[in-house]
Scaffold this motif. Structure first.
Motif, PDB file in Angstrom:
ATOM      1  N   ASP A  66       0.828  -1.212   0.000  1.00 20.16           N
ATOM      2  CA  ASP A  66       0.000   0.000   0.000  1.00 20.16           C
ATOM      3  C   ASP A  66       0.858   1.256   0.000  1.00 20.16           C
ATOM      4  O   ASP A  66       0.482   2.275  -0.613  1.00 20.16           O
ATOM      5  CB  ASP A  66      -0.922   0.005   1.224  1.00 20.16           C
ATOM      6  CG  ASP A  66      -2.018  -1.053   1.132  1.00 20.16           C
ATOM      7  OD1 ASP A  66      -2.247  -1.581   0.032  1.00 20.16           O
ATOM      8  OD2 ASP A  66      -2.632  -1.349   2.182  1.00 20.16           O
ATOM      9  N   TYR A  96       0.535   4.014  -2.885  1.00 23.14           N
ATOM     10  CA  TYR A  96       0.272   5.423  -2.576  1.00 23.14           C
ATOM     11  C   TYR A  96       1.305   6.327  -3.232  1.00 23.14           C
ATOM     12  O   TYR A  96       0.965   7.367  -3.813  1.00 23.14           O
ATOM     13  CB  TYR A  96       0.265   5.644  -1.065  1.00 23.14           C
ATOM     14  CG  TYR A  96       0.504   7.084  -0.692  1.00 23.14           C
ATOM     15  CD1 TYR A  96      -0.494   8.037  -0.858  1.00 23.14           C
ATOM     16  CD2 TYR A  96       1.761   7.514  -0.235  1.00 23.14           C
ATOM     17  CE1 TYR A  96      -0.267   9.374  -0.562  1.00 23.14           C
ATOM     18  CE2 TYR A  96       1.987   8.839   0.077  1.00 23.14           C
ATOM     19  CZ  TYR A  96       0.981   9.767  -0.097  1.00 23.14           C
ATOM     20  OH  TYR A  96       1.225  11.091   0.185  1.00 23.14           O
ATOM     21  N   ASP A 109      -6.163   7.674   0.548  1.00 27.07           N
ATOM     22  CA  ASP A 109      -5.140   6.619   0.549  1.00 27.07           C
ATOM     23  C   ASP A 109      -4.122   6.850   1.646  1.00 27.07           C
ATOM     24  O   ASP A 109      -3.712   5.907   2.347  1.00 27.07           O
ATOM     25  CB  ASP A 109      -4.432   6.574  -0.811  1.00 27.07           C
ATOM     26  CG  ASP A 109      -5.331   6.069  -1.926  1.00 27.07           C
ATOM     27  OD1 ASP A 109      -6.392   5.487  -1.618  1.00 27.07           O
ATOM     28  OD2 ASP A 109      -4.982   6.283  -3.105  1.00 27.07           O
TER      29      ASP A 109
END
Length: 873
Positions: free
Chosen positions: A583, A587, A633
């Motif tokens: 993640d 991002y 995010d």
């Protein structure tokens, strides 16, 4: 060609002169020997010394499974029994009950302490076995019975760890093959050190989980890097209340480790790396510098001895680690209490000797890092020979002779110390770690190392140990049985033995993510990329480089897919930490694309606000949506960070770990508010403000700019025009200067300057005004090296505010002396490079207002490790 596995019986009947009964007796050994040639990879870590796989599988007999324990006493064996029973129950849904007589499903014990068991093992031709030592074992898996024999309870424990992994590594029911393993360690000491002083301080529950998992990998020694995170009665003031481990907790952990056949080695830093303690008012006077104690000063050594004396009873090891590494400040002047005639080596040894004697009196043996003795060999001559030297380096080198040979020649017992480097990274660079561990350990074994001290460092303070297990397991594998087997073979064992995953998804995911280390935008997986400036201040403009970010997204998607396909049956608690890593990279890539799209939509909206107001408003809403998506995010990352942090660690340092994330969230929040306000004003009939006023003056650029430099300054100048003086005469002048991080020198008026590392948060420029306090009518230097595969001239583009001069290998190759603003790539020139390392020095002068520069090679692929750049073509 004869299929030996399927036709072995026919061959024996026709060719072997032995009677049929003898054939039956020899058949199991022949099967083991022959089928081992099939190349089957057993799901066991560490790699067993001898493993012979037979034909067919083990399948428990009908009815309840049973376990017979053969030992003179069972004290210290109940944990071993319990682990075996749990593993058996998970695999076969039956828990072996203990019996005292008869033929059990599992018979394990110490043949030298039980006549029945010794007779049974002799009948199976697995005893006596002279190779085992105190930690070895013999594991025999037959069709209906498992036999485990050893010379000690530790050997039995390790045999059960192997059996647990085998049961886990063959997840399908009743698929564990018949086999024989004879196993023992090649090296006596097999340690893991975890850094708990650079931010995350684990909870006691997590520390115990490390014990369990270390022991499963046959690691027999644990150590924690401690600067200030131990709470003592004698000197309690320096320990953070919510981020220190008490003496009681260390004792509880040591007892827990003992039950798992692990020594817990106590430690306390003893000279350098003392900035956290010295920042406390009570101890400030003990410092020669902000990071080092006054060496040899009685108050300093008494402080160390006080803390160690209180710590010693809590630990179960005969060693105590005082580290003593990187005491660079020994050369930075005297304390005023010692004569200048004392050499650096003697000064260091004089500090360590009282600590050594205090440990000796308590029956403990000192561990000491070898970097300072290697640099100052006199230390080897002074320190007692029973000191255990820890020689360390973390590079992916072919040879570690420079770190091993001096210690061996000096006559000290030593451990080699490779590493799983998290240092300032989003994840460890496992390619580097594997090469470092493999080469260091194998050379160390060949040269007589007593063992391995695998280190896990957390410089940067935002790391999770749950991402380190690949490197820890690889270190354990090499520590038990040093080898140079292909990494792919280890990967298969790792996935299955640790996670019960036959898909290869875990190791595959790790290797996909590790490719980030070779991409330009991810900067060797350096975590500074997270803090790069993505949103300009109001009134400012920035450029974002999007080159290679699509490849980053491709790698994250492949990694996510591999992680999802993994069918893990154990240690699934590690997986969220890897999802978090993925993640983070998603991002980093997506946020740039969202912001560039928002900036483009806003610019177009400004242009169309009069001619097509309806479409202009649509664009504004679209821009707002892009900003909100990127912010969402990031907020998700912060939430995940907090959850995962508390799964491993105490709350201490969490606010600091989150601080830079939340600072970025604040920037997104303000940007969102500014765009929303622009929409509201637009609906009132007002004109849209320019992009600079809503923090959306963002433009896309291509190519890799040099962001990492060594900087020195600032030096006062008298005029903005023309060539400036040489301020580096103290270190050989601009022609011969070869800077290194932290190296100090004097200016013409006696001022002291130091070369500082600087990684720009802007992807295209270095803003010197944010670096130096004095930033008008001054000059600064920037230094890097460029490694070229051949002699060549390369195109360079630069921009500067104000003037700039470029000096390469001592020769001035470009000058532009003018008052001007910074425009990246404004000037272009040819840079002559020789084959190998080239030294590039920039002089950037400043009159007033802005101050900075840009530098890149537009026609070449470049990678860097900090300020060291390398041309790939």
């Amino acid at each position: 060609m004869i299929d030996l596995r399927t036709n072995l019986w026919m061959v024996l009947k026709e060719k072997c002169p032995l009677r049929r009964t003898k054939i039956l007796w020899y058949l199991p050994l022949l099967l083991f020997t022959v089928t081992n040639l099939t190349g089957q990879v057993l799901p066991v870590i560490p790699q067993p010394q001898v493993a012979e796989v037979g034909k067919g599988n083990f399948k428990p007999a009908q009815g309840p499974a049973t376990l017979r324990l053969a030992a003179g006493d069972t004290i210290g064996l109940m944990l071993t029994v319990s682990q075996l029973q749990q593993a058996f129950a998970l695999k076969f849904r039956t828990t072996p009950g203990l019996i005292k007589q008869g033929q059990p499903t599992v018979w394990m014990g110490l043949p030298e302490e039980d006549q029945d068991f010794r007779t049974h093992c002799k009948g199976l031709k697995i005893w006596p076995e002279d190779r085992l030592g105190e930690e070895g074992y013999v594991l025999l898996i037959q069709a209906k019975q498992i036999v485990l024999a050893a010379k000690s309870k530790t050997g039995l424990f390790y045999g059960v760890q192997t059996l647990k992994q085998l049961l886990r590594g063959y997840p399908a029911e009743n698929t564990v093959p018949q086999l024989k393993i004879v196993d023992w360690p090649s090296l006596k000491y097999r340690a893991v050190m975890d850094d708990i002083s650079r931010g995350p301080v684990p909870t006691l529950a997590f520390l115990k989980s490390q014990v369990r998992r270390f022991s499963e990998l046959k690691i027999n020694m644990m150590n924690y890097y401690i600067e200030h995170v131990v709470s003592t009665q004698s000197h309690g003031g320096f320990a953070p209340a919510d981020g220190s481990v008490s003496i009681r907790e260390w004792k509880e952990l040591a007892d827990y480790a003992t039950a798992h056949h692990i020594e817990l080695v106590g430690s306390f830093q003893s000279l350098g790396h003392f900035s956290k303690i010295l920042s406390h008012p009570r101890y400030r006077e003990l410092g020669q510098t902000h990071r080092m104690l006054i060496p040899g000063d009685p108050e300093s050594t008494n402080f160390i001895k006080d803390v160690i004396k209180e710590m010693l009873p809590a630990f179960n090891s005969g060693f105590f680690n005082v580290f003593g590494d990187e005491a660079w400040d020994l050369v930075r002047g005297r304390s005023g209490k010692l004569p200048d005639s004392i050499s650096i080596g003697r000064l260091y040894a004089n500090h360590m000797l009282p600590i050594y004697k205090a440990l000796k009196q308590q029956g403990k043996r000192m561990m000491l890092t070898a970097d300072m003795p290697i640099q100052y060999p006199e230390i080897f001559e002074i320190m007692p020979k029973d000191v255990m030297m820890l020689t360390w380096d973390y590079g992916a080198r072919e040879s570690f002779a420079d770190w091993i040979d001096p210690v061996k020649k000096a006559g000290f017992e030593f451990l080699v110390c490779p590493g799983v480097l998290n240092s300032n990274r989003l994840m460890p660079d496992f390619d580097m770690a594997v090469a470092n561990i493999r080469n260091f350990v194998n050379e160390g074994k060949d040269k007589g190392a007593a063992g391995v001290f695998n280190t896990v460092w957390d410089d940067g303070g935002r790391h999770f140990f749950s991402r380190d297990w690949y490197g820890v397991a690889y270190g354990a594998d090499q520590s038990w049985n040093p080898n140079r087997l292909p990494t792919a073979q280890f990967d298969k064992r790792f996935d299955r033995a640790v996670y019960g995953d036959e898909s290869g998804g875990i190791s595959g995911m790790i290797h996909e993510l590790n490719k980030m280390s070779n991409l330009a935008p991810t900067q060797e997986m350096n975590n500074n990329i997270l803090w790069n400036t993505l949103i300009p201040a109001r009134g400012d403009r920035i450029n974002l480089n999007t080159a290679d970010w699509e490849e980053v997204l491709n790698l994250t998607q492949k990694s996510e897919s591999l992680l999802e396909q993994a069918k893990t049956t154990s240690y699934t608690e590690d997986l969220p930490f890897w999802h978090f890593t993925i993640d983070q990279y998603e991002y980093l890539a997506n946020s740039r694309m969202h912001l560039l799209k928002a900036a483009e939509q806003y610019r177009e909206s400004v242009l169309l606000q009069k001619s097509n107001p309806a479409y202009s408003r649509e664009l504004l809403v679209d821009a707002l949506n892009e900003v909100i998506t990127a912010k969402t995010d990031l907020v998700g990352l912060v939430q995940s960070l907090e959850i995962l942090w508390l799964r491993e660690n105490r709350s201490y340092w969490l606010d600091h770990a989150k601080s830079k994330y939340t600072e970025k969230v604040d920037h997104f929040t303000e940007l969102q508010s500014l765009v929303l306000a622009a929409i509201e004003d637009f609906d009132k009939g007002l004109f849209l403000p320019p992009p600079t006023e809503v923090r959306l003056a963002i433009s896309e650029v291509k190519g890799q700019y040099f962001q990492y430099w060594l900087l020195a300054g600032s030096f006062t100048i008298n005029k903005p025009e023309g060539r400036k003086p040489d301020f580096l005469t103290a270190i050989g002048g601009e022609q011969k200067a070869r800077p290194a991080p932290g190296v100090s020198f004097k200016g013409k008026n006696g001022e002291v300057y130091s070369w500082m590392k600087y990684n720009s948060p802007r992807s295209t420029e270095i803003n010197l005004k944010q670096v130096f306090e004095k930033n008008t009518e001054v000059l600064a230097y920037a230094y890097c090296t460029i490694e070229s595969p051949k002699e060549q001239e390369v195109s360079v583009t630069v921009g500067s505010n104000d003037g700039i001069e470029v000096i390469c290998n001592g020769n001035s190759v470009f000058q532009k002396f003018a008052k001007r603003s910074l425009i990246p790539d404004e000037d272009e020139f040819m840079l002559p490079l020789k084959a190998g390392k080239n030294h590039v020095l920039l002089k950037i002068d400043q009159w007033q207002a802005g101050w900075g520069f840009s530098f890149r090679l537009p026609d070449h692929l470049v990678r860097n490790h900090k300020h060291k750049y390398k041309l790939l073509e």
